[in-house]
Motif scaffolding. Structure first.
Motif, PDB file in Angstrom:
ATOM      1  N   PRO A 217     103.463  99.847  21.044  1.00  0.00           N
ATOM      2  CA  PRO A 217     103.594 100.383  21.829  1.00  0.00           C
ATOM      3  C   PRO A 217     103.418 100.215  23.184  1.00  0.00           C
ATOM      4  CG  PRO A 217     101.878 100.016  20.191  1.00  0.00           C
ATOM      5  CD  PRO A 217     103.024  99.835  19.496  1.00  0.00           C
ATOM      6  N   ASP A 218     102.442  98.579  23.434  1.00  0.00           N
ATOM      7  CA  ASP A 218     101.460  98.319  24.256  1.00  0.00           C
ATOM      8  C   ASP A 218     102.717  97.965  25.504  1.00  0.00           C
ATOM      9  OD1 ASP A 218      99.024  98.717  23.312  1.00  0.00           O
ATOM     10  OD2 ASP A 218      98.534  96.950  23.091  1.00  0.00           O
ATOM     11  N   ALA A 219     103.953  97.462  24.945  1.00  0.00           N
ATOM     12  CA  ALA A 219     104.987  97.067  25.456  1.00  0.00           C
ATOM     13  C   ALA A 219     105.899  98.048  26.115  1.00  0.00           C
ATOM     14  CB  ALA A 219     105.578  96.312  24.626  1.00  0.00           C
ATOM     15  N   THR A 220     105.832  99.023  25.926  1.00  0.00           N
ATOM     16  CA  THR A 220     106.231 100.490  25.861  1.00  0.00           C
ATOM     17  C   THR A 220     105.289 101.186  27.357  1.00  0.00           C
ATOM     18  OG1 THR A 220     105.299 102.344  24.198  1.00  0.00           O
ATOM     19  CG2 THR A 220     107.655 100.314  23.643  1.00  0.00           C
ATOM     20  N   TYR A 221     104.471 101.175  27.518  1.00  0.00           N
ATOM     21  CA  TYR A 221     103.319 102.151  28.053  1.00  0.00           C
ATOM     22  C   TYR A 221     104.357 101.622  30.040  1.00  0.00           C
ATOM     23  CZ  TYR A 221     100.781 102.832  24.418  1.00  0.00           C
ATOM     24  OH  TYR A 221     100.007 103.146  23.267  1.00  0.00           O
ATOM     25  N   ASN A 222     104.307 102.911  30.364  1.00  0.00           N
ATOM     26  CA  ASN A 222     104.860 102.504  31.708  1.00  0.00           C
ATOM     27  C   ASN A 222     105.650 102.686  31.588  1.00  0.00           C
ATOM     28  OD1 ASN A 222     102.433 103.100  33.450  1.00  0.00           O
ATOM     29  ND2 ASN A 222     101.496 101.032  32.446  1.00  0.00           N
ATOM     30  N   GLU A 226     108.297 104.580  26.811  1.00  0.00           N
ATOM     31  CA  GLU A 226     107.097 105.547  26.861  1.00  0.00           C
ATOM     32  C   GLU A 226     108.032 107.240  26.565  1.00  0.00           C
ATOM     33  OE1 GLU A 226     103.896 107.647  28.989  1.00  0.00           O
ATOM     34  OE2 GLU A 226     103.955 105.037  30.084  1.00  0.00           O
ATOM     35  N   LEU A 227     108.596 107.579  26.519  1.00  0.00           N
ATOM     36  CA  LEU A 227     109.295 109.204  26.650  1.00  0.00           C
ATOM     37  C   LEU A 227     109.541 109.302  25.489  1.00  0.00           C
ATOM     38  CD1 LEU A 227     110.975 109.622  29.274  1.00  0.00           C
ATOM     39  CD2 LEU A 227     108.567 110.330  29.133  1.00  0.00           C
ATOM     40  N   PHE A 228     110.271 107.983  24.666  1.00  0.00           N
ATOM     41  CA  PHE A 228     110.737 108.376  23.470  1.00  0.00           C
ATOM     42  C   PHE A 228     109.539 108.428  21.979  1.00  0.00           C
ATOM     43  CE2 PHE A 228     114.291 106.896  25.592  1.00  0.00           C
ATOM     44  CZ  PHE A 228     115.270 107.602  24.740  1.00  0.00           C
ATOM     45  N   GLY A 229     108.371 107.728  22.631  1.00  0.00           N
ATOM     46  CA  GLY A 229     107.244 107.617  21.874  1.00  0.00           C
ATOM     47  C   GLY A 229     106.528 109.230  21.783  1.00  0.00           C
ATOM     48  N   PRO A 234     105.248 109.882  15.459  1.00  0.00           N
ATOM     49  CA  PRO A 234     103.125 110.308  15.435  1.00  0.00           C
ATOM     50  C   PRO A 234     102.213 109.779  15.509  1.00  0.00           C
ATOM     51  CG  PRO A 234     105.144 110.640  13.713  1.00  0.00           C
ATOM     52  CD  PRO A 234     105.671 109.675  14.958  1.00  0.00           C
ATOM     53  N   GLY A 235     101.213 110.423  16.233  1.00  0.00           N
ATOM     54  CA  GLY A 235     100.268 108.921  16.997  1.00  0.00           C
ATOM     55  C   GLY A 235     100.336 108.904  18.573  1.00  0.00           C
ATOM     56  N   TYR A 236     101.846 108.416  18.895  1.00  0.00           N
ATOM     57  CA  TYR A 236     101.426 107.544  19.867  1.00  0.00           C
ATOM     58  C   TYR A 236     101.329 108.754  21.425  1.00  0.00           C
ATOM     59  CZ  TYR A 236     104.591 105.415  23.419  1.00  0.00           C
ATOM     60  OH  TYR A 236     104.868 104.611  24.398  1.00  0.00           O
ATOM     61  N   ASN A 237     100.319 107.759  22.084  1.00  0.00           N
ATOM     62  CA  ASN A 237      99.727 108.494  22.779  1.00  0.00           C
ATOM     63  C   ASN A 237      99.683 107.553  24.367  1.00  0.00           C
ATOM     64  OD1 ASN A 237      98.337 109.899  24.750  1.00  0.00           O
ATOM     65  ND2 ASN A 237      96.609 110.615  23.587  1.00  0.00           N
ATOM     66  N   ARG A 242      98.578 103.977  31.430  1.00  0.00           N
ATOM     67  CA  ARG A 242      99.351 104.631  32.197  1.00  0.00           C
ATOM     68  C   ARG A 242      98.620 104.197  33.459  1.00  0.00           C
ATOM     69  NH1 ARG A 242     100.500 109.920  30.992  1.00  0.00           N
ATOM     70  NH2 ARG A 242      98.421 110.380  31.803  1.00  0.00           N
ATOM     71  N   SER A 243      99.791 103.277  34.473  1.00  0.00           N
ATOM     72  CA  SER A 243      98.729 103.015  35.720  1.00  0.00           C
ATOM     73  C   SER A 243      98.670 104.717  36.418  1.00  0.00           C
ATOM     74  CB  SER A 243     100.083 102.443  36.969  1.00  0.00           C
ATOM     75  OG  SER A 243     100.225 101.417  36.397  1.00  0.00           O
ATOM     76  N   PHE A 244      98.727 105.346  36.079  1.00  0.00           N
ATOM     77  CA  PHE A 244      98.659 106.551  36.991  1.00  0.00           C
ATOM     78  C   PHE A 244      96.799 106.915  36.148  1.00  0.00           C
ATOM     79  CE2 PHE A 244      97.496 110.842  35.817  1.00  0.00           C
ATOM     80  CZ  PHE A 244      97.616 111.570  37.087  1.00  0.00           C
ATOM     81  N   ASP A 245      96.662 106.955  35.208  1.00  0.00           N
ATOM     82  CA  ASP A 245      95.629 106.816  34.297  1.00  0.00           C
ATOM     83  C   ASP A 245      94.374 106.165  34.866  1.00  0.00           C
ATOM     84  OD1 ASP A 245      96.363 108.791  32.496  1.00  0.00           O
ATOM     85  OD2 ASP A 245      97.027 107.068  31.187  1.00  0.00           O
TER      86      ASP A 245
END
Length: 254
Positions: A217-222, A226-229, A234-237, A242-245
């Protein structure tokens, strides 16, 4: 010869040596696959043999990427003379090594986004090949392949890169889901898709992106993965990752 002239000649020679020299179709053996003329060097054949071990949805995707790109390049004589056709072949054939879901894959890392895994894998494959010579696969030439693969999941950058990186990435885009690329000659598109059908590509891509979101998951944020997660795992957040955060943390608009 004057000193200034000698210096100029030496400078030009150094520049020529340092720059990657395109390997045009006149300098390399070729063959025809699905009606498309392509490069047929040993390293390209071995790259083809490598991806042939993958599930058909992935193998066929990589082959379509190569062949659709090659067909489009072939249709423009000026472009064909400019593109490093061997680099294009390897960059397209190997671009999705990061999709390898096999246990203990030598290509997939936990920390890198899949495009980077593919780019690193392609360079590693070239440098470990029995035909590898640093003077032939120089740093600049390898970097063009790396960039062409690493950028293929990012929109808007590749059109401004060098011709080789640009066409590796553009060729990947020719084999998207649910559309037919206008750039590819119709007869070539039909012959390639007939030889390497797209029937299970959508399902395979969704399965792969969902697997990435679940296992790294860490390699999929941003990234678009990420949209598929968010949709399927389940539980992916991604919130907080995200850079936005990070940018908006603690900000209170007045």
């Amino acid at each position: 010869m004057k000193v200034n002239s000698i210096i100029s000649v030496l400078a030009l020679s150094a520049t020529a040596f340092a720059s990657p020299q395109p390997k045009g179709h006149k300098h390399l053996p070729t063959t025809v696959i699905a009606g498309v003329e392509v490069v047929d060097t040993q390293i390209v054949r071995d790259a083809h043999a490598l991806i042939a071990k993958f599930p058909n949805y992935l193998y066929f995707h990589c082959m379509r990427t190569w062949l659709l790109g090659a067909a489009t390049i072939n249709a423009n004589a000026t472009l064909k003379a400019e593109v490093d056709l061997e680099a294009h072949a390897l960059g397209t054939i190997l671009h999705d090594l990061g999709w390898d879901m096999s246990t203990d894959s030598p290509w997939v890392t936990h920390e890198n986004r899949f495009e980077v895994d593919g780019a690193l894998g392609a360079v590693s494959f070239i440098k470990s090949h029995k035909s590898y010579k640093p003077c032939y696969w120089n740093t600049a030439r390898l970097e063009r392949i790396f960039d062409g693969i690493a950028l293929h999941g990012t929109v808007g950058i590749h059109p401004y890169k060098n011709v080789d990186s640009k066409w590796i990435t553009a060729s990947v885009g020719f084999d998207g889901v649910n559309f037919t690329p206008e750039e590819v000659p119709t007869a070539s598109f039909n012959s390639v898709v007939a030889a390497y059908p797209k029937d299970d590509f959508q399902a395979g891509a969704i399965e792969t992106f969902t697997w990435m979101a679940a296992t790294k998951p860490d390699a999929t944020y941003n990234t678009f993965v990420e949209l598929f997660g968010t949709a399927y795992v389940p539980g992916y957040n991604a919130t907080g990752h995200r850079s936005f955060d990070r940018i908006t943390a603690g900000w209170n608009p007045q």
